[in-house]
Structures are given as structure tokens and as C-alpha cells.
Design a protein around this motif. Structure first.
Motif, PDB file in Angstrom:
ATOM      1  N   GLU A  98      65.273  14.708  -2.625  1.00  0.00           N
ATOM      2  CA  GLU A  98      65.077  15.770  -3.667  1.00  0.00           C
ATOM      3  C   GLU A  98      65.091  17.205  -3.142  1.00  0.00           C
ATOM      4  O   GLU A  98      64.595  17.383  -2.121  1.00  0.00           O
ATOM      5  N   ILE A  99      65.812  17.895  -3.655  1.00  0.00           N
ATOM      6  CA  ILE A  99      66.207  19.461  -3.391  1.00  0.00           C
ATOM      7  C   ILE A  99      65.524  20.046  -4.564  1.00  0.00           C
ATOM      8  O   ILE A  99      65.952  19.977  -5.638  1.00  0.00           O
ATOM      9  N   LYS A 100      64.510  20.884  -3.965  1.00  0.00           N
ATOM     10  CA  LYS A 100      63.678  21.832  -5.020  1.00  0.00           C
ATOM     11  C   LYS A 100      64.307  23.385  -4.679  1.00  0.00           C
ATOM     12  O   LYS A 100      64.379  23.644  -3.554  1.00  0.00           O
ATOM     13  N   LYS A 101      64.822  24.004  -5.943  1.00  0.00           N
ATOM     14  CA  LYS A 101      65.212  25.359  -5.911  1.00  0.00           C
ATOM     15  C   LYS A 101      64.047  26.372  -6.271  1.00  0.00           C
ATOM     16  O   LYS A 101      63.409  26.073  -7.166  1.00  0.00           O
TER      17      LYS A 101
ATOM     18  N   VAL B 188      66.849  30.848  -8.631  1.00  0.00           N
ATOM     19  CA  VAL B 188      67.470  30.484 -10.203  1.00  0.00           C
ATOM     20  C   VAL B 188      66.260  29.906 -10.890  1.00  0.00           C
ATOM     21  O   VAL B 188      64.952  29.711 -10.126  1.00  0.00           O
ATOM     22  N   ALA B 189      66.348  29.293 -12.192  1.00  0.00           N
ATOM     23  CA  ALA B 189      65.126  28.593 -12.694  1.00  0.00           C
ATOM     24  C   ALA B 189      64.771  27.482 -12.045  1.00  0.00           C
ATOM     25  O   ALA B 189      65.592  26.894 -11.294  1.00  0.00           O
ATOM     26  N   ALA B 190      63.354  27.500 -11.939  1.00  0.00           N
ATOM     27  CA  ALA B 190      62.969  26.137 -11.146  1.00  0.00           C
ATOM     28  C   ALA B 190      63.569  24.817 -11.519  1.00  0.00           C
ATOM     29  O   ALA B 190      63.611  24.557 -12.682  1.00  0.00           O
ATOM     30  N   SER B 191      64.007  24.065 -10.691  1.00  0.00           N
ATOM     31  CA  SER B 191      64.876  22.838 -10.918  1.00  0.00           C
ATOM     32  C   SER B 191      64.881  21.899  -9.710  1.00  0.00           C
ATOM     33  O   SER B 191      64.513  22.251  -8.644  1.00  0.00           O
ATOM     34  N   SER B 192      65.115  20.827  -9.888  1.00  0.00           N
ATOM     35  CA  SER B 192      65.460  19.780  -8.993  1.00  0.00           C
ATOM     36  C   SER B 192      66.570  18.825  -9.086  1.00  0.00           C
ATOM     37  O   SER B 192      66.894  18.749 -10.172  1.00  0.00           O
TER      38      SER B 192
END
Length: 196
Positions: A170-173, A178-182
Motif C-alpha cells: 500500500e502506498i500512502k500519499k 495531493v488529497a490523502a489517499s492510498s
């Protein structure tokens, strides 16, 4: 023998190939540069290359005079000079990493209209064929990757017989970019080289 000095300051992760200190195992561009210097100054028999890299590491190399290389380089430079004198622009190395940038700097104006010459028509067709092939290749690559993702499902790691492996994670940004997402990344990795 007379020794010239050439200093180089490079980063740790430069792509150029620097070999064992004390040898002539320096990047080709450095050999050509120092050979040109020795062409212009025949009394110089070798160049000592002093390399600082990573900001605080130091190495020395030695490039000896290679008369065969110097003679070949002289012929190339004479041909280049004759082209310049005649107003002919020598063709660049189309595959070199700096060619695109060099062309952008060389041709800065936007002016006039021409009827395309046959060679321009030829390269236009070649460009279109390459673009279509790149699109087909990209589509095929995506389809193959979809197949791999389907076969792996939720599996984290798939080991291949040669030591490579597919690794899903899982890659978390972060919110600052950018808006928080994975999302799920599935990436092919190579095995680490074993220490001897």
C-alpha cells in the motif's frame, strides 16, 4: 613526463562509470576531453584526474596519452570544423540524452512556412509509426500487468524462480501534495547482489 591536471566534482549517484582509483577507468567523456587537451599540448604525456564526489570524498585517476585516439579525434574535429566553415550544421547524435535540450536551445524562433521536403515527410511517417508502436506496446504492457495483478489477487509477494519477485504494498500519499489517499502498487524487483 609532463602531467596535466583535470578536476571533477560529481554527485554520488552520477550515471557515469568511474572505476578503480589509480587507473584510467574514467567516463568516456573525460578520456575524450583530456585527449583533446593532449592534442593541443603535445608535451603533456598524461592527465591526473582529481575527483571530488558526494561533497567530501576524493579519488585520483590517471589517463595516459593514447596517440591513436588523439589522431582519430583530430580527424573528427577537422571534419566538424570544415562543416562549420561551410555553414553546414552537423547532425547530432539523435539518441543522446542531451539532444532534445540542445535542439530546443538552438532553434528558439517561430517563423515562416515551408513545403515539407521528402526527408521531412519520411521522418514524419517514421514518427507516426513509432508513436503507434509505442501505443500498442503500452497497451500490451498494461494488459499483461492486469493479468499479473489478477493472478496475484491479494497476495503480497510472488517469488520467481530466478530470484526476482513481485511485491504488492500500500502506498500512502501525504496531504501536502495531493488529497490523502492510498493505492495498491505491484512492482517487479530484482534480487540484491550477494556479498562475496
Amino acid at each position: 613526463p609532463t602531467t596535466g591536471i583535470e578536476c571533477k566534482n560529481t554527485g554520488v549517484f552520477v550515471k557515469d562509470s568511474w572505476g578503480q582509483p589509480g587507473t584510467d577507468e574514467v567516463p568516456e567523456r573525460v578520456i575524450l576531453q583530456t585527449s583533446h587537451y593532449m592534442m593541443c599540448a603535445p608535451e603533456i604525456e598524461r592527465f591526473k584526474i582529481l575527483r571530488c564526489f558526494g561533497g567530501n570524498q576524493y579519488q585520483e585517476y590517471v589517463v595516459p596519452r593514447n596517440q591513436g585516439l588523439i589522431d582519430a579525434l583530430l580527424q573528427i574535429e577537422l571534419a566538424f570544423y570544415e562543416n562549420i566553415q561551410a555553414g553546414r550544421i552537423p547532425e547530432p547524435d539523435w539518441f543522446h540524452r542531451t539532444t532534445s535540450d540542445a535542439l530546443s536551445r538552438a532553434f528558439k524562433k517561430v517563423e515562416g512556412t515551408i513545403e515539407a521536403r521528402p526527408d521531412l515527410v519520411h521522418w514524419t511517417l517514421s514518427y507516426e509509426e513509432a508513436s503507434a508502436e509505442a501505443k500498442r506496446t503500452a497497451e500490451l504492457k498494461e494488459a499483461i500487468k492486469n493479468h499479473i495483478d489478477f493472478l496475484m489477487g491479494n497476495i503480497e509477494i510472488a517469488l520467481l524462480p530466478d530470484g526476482r519477485k513481485w511485491v504488492r504494498k500500500e502506498i500512502k500519499k501525504s496531504e501536502y501534495t495531493v488529497a490523502a489517499s492510498s493505492y495498491i502498487q505491484n512492482k517487479l524487483t530484482k534480487p540484491r547482489a550477494t556479498k562475496s
